[in-house]
Write a protein that holds these residues in place. Structure first.
Motif, mmCIF file in Angstrom:
data_model
loop_
_atom_site.group_PDB
_atom_site.id
_atom_site.type_symbol
_atom_site.label_atom_id
_atom_site.label_comp_id
_atom_site.label_asym_id
_atom_site.label_seq_id
_atom_site.Cartn_x
_atom_site.Cartn_y
_atom_site.Cartn_z
ATOM 1 N N LEU A 45 17.020 -21.746 -25.880
ATOM 2 C CA LEU A 45 17.602 -20.549 -26.480
ATOM 3 C C LEU A 45 18.057 -19.565 -25.404
ATOM 4 O O LEU A 45 17.241 -19.050 -24.646
ATOM 5 C CB LEU A 45 16.569 -19.877 -27.390
ATOM 6 N N GLN A 50 18.848 -16.309 -23.457
ATOM 7 C CA GLN A 50 18.282 -14.974 -23.581
ATOM 8 C C GLN A 50 18.946 -14.026 -22.594
ATOM 9 O O GLN A 50 19.233 -14.401 -21.456
ATOM 10 C CB GLN A 50 16.767 -14.997 -23.334
ATOM 11 N N ILE A 69 24.338 -19.162 -30.532
ATOM 12 C CA ILE A 69 23.175 -18.294 -30.699
ATOM 13 C C ILE A 69 22.739 -17.751 -29.350
ATOM 14 O O ILE A 69 22.739 -18.477 -28.348
ATOM 15 C CB ILE A 69 22.013 -19.050 -31.390
ATOM 16 N N LEU A 108 19.686 -14.781 -27.825
ATOM 17 C CA LEU A 108 18.610 -13.819 -28.092
ATOM 18 C C LEU A 108 18.711 -12.667 -27.102
ATOM 19 O O LEU A 108 18.730 -12.875 -25.893
ATOM 20 C CB LEU A 108 17.247 -14.500 -27.956
ATOM 21 N N THR A 154 16.865 -9.279 -25.704
ATOM 22 C CA THR A 154 15.490 -8.777 -25.628
ATOM 23 C C THR A 154 15.464 -7.336 -25.139
ATOM 24 O O THR A 154 16.375 -6.880 -24.450
ATOM 25 C CB THR A 154 14.644 -9.641 -24.676
ATOM 26 N N SER A 188 11.090 -18.112 -37.323
ATOM 27 C CA SER A 188 12.500 -18.337 -37.636
ATOM 28 C C SER A 188 12.885 -19.770 -37.285
ATOM 29 O O SER A 188 12.349 -20.357 -36.344
ATOM 30 C CB SER A 188 13.377 -17.359 -36.852
ATOM 31 N N LEU A 231 10.450 -14.372 -33.490
ATOM 32 C CA LEU A 231 10.950 -13.118 -32.933
ATOM 33 C C LEU A 231 9.809 -12.172 -32.629
ATOM 34 O O LEU A 231 8.834 -12.081 -33.379
ATOM 35 C CB LEU A 231 11.910 -12.454 -33.925
ATOM 36 N N ASP A 261 13.258 -7.856 -30.161
ATOM 37 C CA ASP A 261 14.219 -8.971 -30.043
ATOM 38 C C ASP A 261 15.354 -8.794 -31.053
ATOM 39 O O ASP A 261 15.122 -8.367 -32.188
ATOM 40 C CB ASP A 261 13.543 -10.313 -30.319
ATOM 41 N N VAL A 266 18.286 -11.378 -32.452
ATOM 42 C CA VAL A 266 18.939 -12.676 -32.403
ATOM 43 C C VAL A 266 20.366 -12.504 -32.930
ATOM 44 O O VAL A 266 20.594 -11.880 -33.962
ATOM 45 C CB VAL A 266 18.163 -13.754 -33.200
ATOM 46 N N PHE A 274 23.870 -14.686 -33.819
ATOM 47 C CA PHE A 274 24.276 -16.077 -34.019
ATOM 48 C C PHE A 274 25.532 -16.195 -34.874
ATOM 49 O O PHE A 274 25.902 -15.278 -35.621
ATOM 50 C CB PHE A 274 23.135 -16.904 -34.622
ATOM 51 N N HIS A 296 20.332 -20.755 -40.770
ATOM 52 C CA HIS A 296 19.045 -20.178 -40.395
ATOM 53 C C HIS A 296 18.091 -20.167 -41.586
ATOM 54 O O HIS A 296 18.513 -20.237 -42.743
ATOM 55 C CB HIS A 296 19.214 -18.765 -39.835
#
Length: 278
Positions: free
Chosen positions: A13, A15, A40, A42, A44, A120, A223, A227, A229, A231, A238
């Motif tokens: 994933l 980030q 996607i 993430l 932070t 998730s 999560l 965070d 996300v 996408f 999802h």
């Protein structure tokens, strides 16, 4: 950007720092490029309060207004008007196939997270569609040609009664998937196709759904507060695992949408700006 990087349960994933993409053009450009290719990313380090998605929307351009408002709160609610506003499991879906032009990108900001459950889950719909096309071309053809009715009626940001027809797998002139439209929560009971085509359709849909839920294709993560996300809602389906209900809210996500036209506009502007600097 025309090439997608497909993935399954082996997803690493991507980030990035929320602060960096907000104030650094190179980071913002990398974020949007990765979002387009992988589907996607993430972010932070956002503040654990409502309003961060409004800032994120302004960073790109503007948020997409829907019948659930410019942003919406995902938490356990009494008399929930949406299955997302419960503590139950959410099966894989894309948001808003009931609209003629579903939102292209979704943001979900974790403000509060339950200690138990609530993980998730995501799956690359384009990757799964390619798998289905290879192992059962007829099933792929059925899902990419059969118009399915979707409907949503209620009141939230305003009163609404929307309905439209979508193909589960939208394809381009080459027969390649360009958008997944799949949400059983809003799939209508009306299904006006010839009777002899009903069983083949559901057999094809079951095969597609089995692929979505197979261990090799779905990626699970949890999560943390702060965070966000981001996408591709046309590509990434999802879901969410269930979590215990209580007398107080134990899990709170804020959600928002933005259209791909807005994202691609920002990408072009950032690229031009960065090239001029160099």
């Amino acid at each position: 950007l025309s090439e997608h990087q497909h993935w399954g349960s082996d997803l690493h994933l991507p980030q990035m720092s929320f602060e960096e993409i907000m104030y650094n053009d190179k980071s913002a450009y990398k974020w949007l490029c990765t979002l387009k290719k992988v589907g996607i990313v993430l972010l932070t380090g956002a503040a654990t309060q409502q309003g961060e998605l409004v800032k994120l929307g302004h960073r790109i351009g503007f948020l997409r207004l829907t019948f659930y408002g410019p942003t919406w709160q995902v938490q356990d609610k009494a008399d929930a008007n949406n299955v997302a506003y419960t503590t139950g499991k959410l099966c894989f879906h894309t948001d808003y196939p009931v609209l003629q032009h579903p939102p292209g990108v979704q943001f979900l900001h974790c403000i509060k997270q339950t200690a138990t459950g609530g993980e998730s889950e995501v799956v690359d719909g384009f990757h799964v569609s390619n798998k289905l096309k290879k192992q059962n071309p007829q099933a792929y053809q059925i899902l990419s040609s059969t118009a399915v009715d979707y409907t949503d009626v209620g009141i939230d940001y305003c009163e609404f009664a929307v309905q439209c027809k979508q193909r589960i797998i939208d394809v381009d002139s080459r027969g390649q998937a360009v958008r997944i439209n799949y949400n059983n929560a809003t799939r209508d009971t009306v299904f006006d196709i010839p009777a002899e085509k009903v069983r083949p359709f559901y057999a094809a849909l079951k095969e597609f759904d089995d692929l979505l839920n197979s261990a090799e294709h779905k990626f699970t993560y949890k999560l943390k507060p702060g965070d966000i996300v981001t996408f591709d809602n046309w590509r990434v389906l999802h879901g969410r695992q269930s979590y215990p209900s209580g007398s107080q809210v134990t899990r709170h996500l804020e959600g928002a949408y933005v259209d791909w036209d807005v994202v691609m506009s920002k990408l072009r502007l950032l690229r031009k700006r960065l090239l001029n600097r160099d």
